[in-house]
Design a protein around this motif. Structure first.
Motif, PDB file in Angstrom:
ATOM      1  N   LYS A  30     -15.470   7.162 -23.730  1.00 44.12           N
ATOM      2  CA  LYS A  30     -15.398   6.370 -24.881  1.00 44.12           C
ATOM      3  C   LYS A  30     -16.437   5.282 -24.909  1.00 44.12           C
ATOM      4  O   LYS A  30     -17.084   4.957 -25.952  1.00 44.12           O
ATOM      5  CB  LYS A  30     -13.897   5.648 -25.238  1.00 44.12           C
ATOM      6  N   LYS A  31     -16.284   4.550 -23.813  1.00 40.80           N
ATOM      7  CA  LYS A  31     -17.454   3.272 -23.662  1.00 40.80           C
ATOM      8  C   LYS A  31     -18.718   3.876 -23.518  1.00 40.80           C
ATOM      9  O   LYS A  31     -19.714   3.229 -24.263  1.00 40.80           O
ATOM     10  CB  LYS A  31     -17.054   2.436 -22.509  1.00 40.80           C
ATOM     11  N   VAL A  32     -19.148   4.988 -22.977  1.00 39.55           N
ATOM     12  CA  VAL A  32     -20.484   5.288 -22.931  1.00 39.55           C
ATOM     13  C   VAL A  32     -21.001   5.887 -24.358  1.00 39.55           C
ATOM     14  O   VAL A  32     -21.989   5.868 -24.870  1.00 39.55           O
ATOM     15  CB  VAL A  32     -20.665   6.597 -21.781  1.00 39.55           C
ATOM     16  N   LYS A  52      -3.607   9.290 -14.070  1.00 37.54           N
ATOM     17  CA  LYS A  52      -4.361   7.955 -14.244  1.00 37.54           C
ATOM     18  C   LYS A  52      -5.892   8.245 -14.176  1.00 37.54           C
ATOM     19  O   LYS A  52      -6.736   7.656 -14.854  1.00 37.54           O
ATOM     20  CB  LYS A  52      -3.977   7.195 -13.122  1.00 37.54           C
ATOM     21  N   ILE A  53      -6.378   9.311 -13.187  1.00 34.74           N
ATOM     22  CA  ILE A  53      -7.735   9.351 -13.191  1.00 34.74           C
ATOM     23  C   ILE A  53      -8.066  10.019 -14.460  1.00 34.74           C
ATOM     24  O   ILE A  53      -9.328   9.431 -15.052  1.00 34.74           O
ATOM     25  CB  ILE A  53      -8.046  10.360 -12.110  1.00 34.74           C
ATOM     26  N   LEU A  54      -7.355  10.826 -14.980  1.00 33.90           N
ATOM     27  CA  LEU A  54      -7.695  11.422 -16.491  1.00 33.90           C
ATOM     28  C   LEU A  54      -8.001  10.117 -17.589  1.00 33.90           C
ATOM     29  O   LEU A  54      -8.988  10.084 -18.397  1.00 33.90           O
ATOM     30  CB  LEU A  54      -7.081  12.377 -16.918  1.00 33.90           C
ATOM     31  N   GLU A  55      -7.170   9.466 -17.418  1.00 35.90           N
ATOM     32  CA  GLU A  55      -7.107   8.429 -18.621  1.00 35.90           C
ATOM     33  C   GLU A  55      -8.205   7.512 -18.201  1.00 35.90           C
ATOM     34  O   GLU A  55      -9.002   7.129 -19.124  1.00 35.90           O
ATOM     35  CB  GLU A  55      -5.609   7.551 -18.128  1.00 35.90           C
ATOM     36  N   ASP A  56      -8.644   7.131 -16.918  1.00 34.13           N
ATOM     37  CA  ASP A  56      -9.920   6.316 -16.711  1.00 34.13           C
ATOM     38  C   ASP A  56     -11.228   6.930 -17.219  1.00 34.13           C
ATOM     39  O   ASP A  56     -12.101   6.297 -17.507  1.00 34.13           O
ATOM     40  CB  ASP A  56     -10.044   6.262 -15.297  1.00 34.13           C
ATOM     41  N   VAL A  57     -11.253   8.276 -16.932  1.00 33.57           N
ATOM     42  CA  VAL A  57     -12.413   8.976 -17.391  1.00 33.57           C
ATOM     43  C   VAL A  57     -12.674   9.125 -18.829  1.00 33.57           C
ATOM     44  O   VAL A  57     -13.631   9.057 -19.287  1.00 33.57           O
ATOM     45  CB  VAL A  57     -12.509  10.441 -16.729  1.00 33.57           C
TER      46      VAL A  57
END
Length: 87
Positions: A80-82, A70-75
């Motif tokens: 992508k957003k950055v 889950k942490i990897l997905e969030d990162v």
């Protein structure tokens, strides 16, 4: 990063991890899971000791791995957003 297995028993996993930020992220994401009985970490001394994470569930190893995923997905989502921000 240094990770030391301190205890592994039926339903319990105890690890020493040398990165408090990672331990905090793992703990937070473990608590979001439904099958968790307990997840917590402690730091005996803020400068002289490393945090110890304790996870109790039917399968604590899976709980820990799910939290890491889950942490990897969030990162990845953050990246992508950055990347989408125009200079």
């Amino acid at each position: 990063m240094k990770i030391e297995l301190l205890e592994e028993s039926d339903g319990k996993l105890k690890l020493r991890i040398d990165d408090l930020t990672l331990v905090n992220l793992l703990n937070e994401n473990i608590w979001k899971q439904k099958s968790i009985e307990m997840a917590a970490y402690s730091v005996e001394h803020p400068y002289l000791s490393q945090p110890v994470l304790v996870v109790k569930s039917k399968n604590p190893k899976k709980s820990l791995l799910d939290a890491a995923d889950k942490i990897l997905e969030d990162v990845k989502e953050l990246k992508k957003k950055v990347d989408a921000i125009k200079d």
